[in-house]
Design an enzyme around this catalytic site. Structure first.
Site, PDB file in Angstrom:
ATOM      1  N   ALA A  18      74.379  58.192  85.244  1.00  0.00           N
ATOM      2  CA  ALA A  18      75.709  58.564  84.764  1.00  0.00           C
ATOM      3  C   ALA A  18      76.138  57.655  83.625  1.00  0.00           C
ATOM      4  O   ALA A  18      76.002  56.432  83.701  1.00  0.00           O
ATOM      5  CB  ALA A  18      76.714  58.485  85.911  1.00  0.00           C
ATOM      6  N   GLN A  70      70.956  67.429  86.783  1.00  0.00           N
ATOM      7  CA  GLN A  70      71.288  66.967  88.131  1.00  0.00           C
ATOM      8  C   GLN A  70      72.717  67.349  88.502  1.00  0.00           C
ATOM      9  O   GLN A  70      73.635  67.203  87.695  1.00  0.00           O
ATOM     10  CB  GLN A  70      71.131  65.453  88.260  1.00  0.00           C
ATOM     11  CG  GLN A  70      71.297  64.996  89.715  1.00  0.00           C
ATOM     12  CD  GLN A  70      71.179  63.502  89.893  1.00  0.00           C
ATOM     13  OE1 GLN A  70      72.075  62.769  89.524  1.00  0.00           O
ATOM     14  NE2 GLN A  70      70.077  63.056  90.483  1.00  0.00           N
ATOM     15  N   CYS A 100      72.794  58.733  94.981  1.00  0.00           N
ATOM     16  CA  CYS A 100      73.759  57.841  94.336  1.00  0.00           C
ATOM     17  C   CYS A 100      74.497  57.004  95.384  1.00  0.00           C
ATOM     18  O   CYS A 100      75.083  57.554  96.321  1.00  0.00           O
ATOM     19  CB  CYS A 100      74.757  58.640  93.514  1.00  0.00           C
ATOM     20  SG  CYS A 100      76.004  57.609  92.696  1.00  0.00           S
ATOM     21  N   ASP A 202      62.997  49.758  90.593  1.00  0.00           N
ATOM     22  CA  ASP A 202      62.469  48.483  90.075  1.00  0.00           C
ATOM     23  C   ASP A 202      61.159  48.628  89.313  1.00  0.00           C
ATOM     24  O   ASP A 202      60.342  47.697  89.284  1.00  0.00           O
ATOM     25  CB  ASP A 202      62.278  47.469  91.207  1.00  0.00           C
ATOM     26  CG  ASP A 202      63.595  47.024  91.826  1.00  0.00           C
ATOM     27  OD1 ASP A 202      64.656  47.398  91.284  1.00  0.00           O
ATOM     28  OD2 ASP A 202      63.563  46.308  92.838  1.00  0.00           O
ATOM     29  N   ARG A 225      66.853  51.883  85.218  1.00  0.00           N
ATOM     30  CA  ARG A 225      67.409  50.755  84.468  1.00  0.00           C
ATOM     31  C   ARG A 225      66.397  50.083  83.546  1.00  0.00           C
ATOM     32  O   ARG A 225      66.782  49.480  82.544  1.00  0.00           O
ATOM     33  CB  ARG A 225      67.998  49.742  85.454  1.00  0.00           C
ATOM     34  CG  ARG A 225      69.238  50.257  86.185  1.00  0.00           C
ATOM     35  CD  ARG A 225      69.666  49.326  87.301  1.00  0.00           C
ATOM     36  NE  ARG A 225      68.657  49.247  88.354  1.00  0.00           N
ATOM     37  CZ  ARG A 225      68.617  48.303  89.278  1.00  0.00           C
ATOM     38  NH1 ARG A 225      69.516  47.330  89.260  1.00  0.00           N
ATOM     39  NH2 ARG A 225      67.682  48.312  90.212  1.00  0.00           N
TER      40      ARG A 225
END
Length: 332
Positions: A18, A70, A100, A202, A225
């Site tokens: 998001a 999504q 989420c 990760d 990320r």
């Protein structure tokens, strides 16, 4: 790897995030080798479908690659309707968010909160799968907390309902993003299901990507990320995983040009005010991998004009490139 009728170019996907995986960022990640990219989470609440934010997220016709969208919610009928609307707007894959961990999402009984209610999960999946003709995928966590890791139960429900691929983030909801992701539960699910399993959590380097694929035997991996300020990571991962070779990251000059192009696309996509605001966080992420500079970042964050943002970045990058050339000359 295939999802439904779609043959994907590789097994390295961009996760839906998001406020991040908008069209401009997805285009760059696709260019640098992402085999599939997912849109930001779309709420299934019909009251927000006409907001400017939702309209931008519904603009699927300009996508690069396969349009994977999504959706998030908890009402089976609303979820089905949202899936249909997105398909009408050009979505080619519908992904359901049950992973989420954000409190504001979980308070509405959406995201990973649904993992506590397998019967409701089954109702939602059945409704959505039957409502559209495109493939439907699902993203989950390993469970609600360490005492309730039920990803295998949810995975079996998903397979029974016709879900075409399942992404598992290697943390529970209670973990949020703390600690390290674990892959044992992903491996266990893969051993018992026949649908494609996508490992997530990760994975921030090519070496880690290869390890996770080898350890879990997953069909693909999903990068979240680790891609922030680092979209070329997909190309590096693809080279090691698919070709067993090492490819270098783009040159500093290429990176600078890509960043300038990205910021310009943000201005065009969002308009002046919002485009400048969103550009700030991306620039911060990019600079972490190039040359962190708190003074420049603070000055850049104060700029409210698109042209001035680009001028400031060009000036900063020129200084970096000049310094690099000087260092090369002094060492040769």
């Amino acid at each position: 790897m295939r999802i439904g009728s779609y043959q994907l170019k590789n097994r390295i996907f961009l996760a839906p995030m998001a406020g991040i995986t908008d069209q401009p960022f997805r285009r760059i990640c696709t260019h640098y080798g992402a085999g599939l990219t997912f849109s930001e989470m779309m709420s299934t609440n019909p009251q927000v479908w006409h907001t400017e934010k939702s309209k931008l997220r519904l603009a699927h016709h300009q996508e690069a690659g396969i349009n994977a969208v999504q959706i998030a919610g908890c009402d089976p009928d609303e979820m089905a309707k949202a899936a249909q609307i997105n398909v009408e707007y050009g979505a080619e894959i519908i992904d359901i968010n049950m992973g989420c961990p954000a409190k504001k999402v979980n308070r509405k009984m959406a995201g990973s909160a649904l993992l506590q209610y397998p019967d409701l999960v089954k109702q939602i999946l059945n409704k959505v799968v039957k409502s559209v003709t495109v493939p439907v995928t699902l993203k989950i966590r390993t469970g609600w907390d360490k005492d309730n890791r039920n990803c295998l139960e949810i995975a079996k429900i998903a397979e029974q309902c016709g879900i075409q691929a399942l992404t598992i983030h290697g943390r529970t909801r209670s973990c949020m993003f703390e600690g390290e992701a674990e892959y044992d539960n992903i491996k266990a699910v893969k051993e018992q299901l026949s649908i494609p399993i996508i490992a997530n959590g990760d994975i921030t380097s090519a070496e880690k990507a290869k390890y996770v694929l080898d350890y879990t035997n997953a069909d693909a991996i999903m990068i979240g990320r680790g891609s922030l300020g680092n979209p070329w990571l997909f190309r590096v991962m693809e080279s090691l995983i698919e070709k067993d070779s090492i490819v270098l990251e783009p040159s500093l000059n290429e990176k600078c040009n890509v960043i300038l192009q990205h910021i310009q696309e943000l201005h065009q996509f969002y308009g002046v005010e919002k485009g400048c605001r969103i550009a700030r966080k991306h620039v911060a992420w990019y600079l972490q991998g190039i040359q962190p500079n708190p003074v420049f970042r603070q000055a850049f964050n104060a700029i409210t004009d698109p042209k001035e943002q680009l001028i400031a970045l060009e000036g900063f990058f020129n200084l970096i490139l000049m310094d690099k050339e000087k260092n090369v000359r002094t060492t040769t």
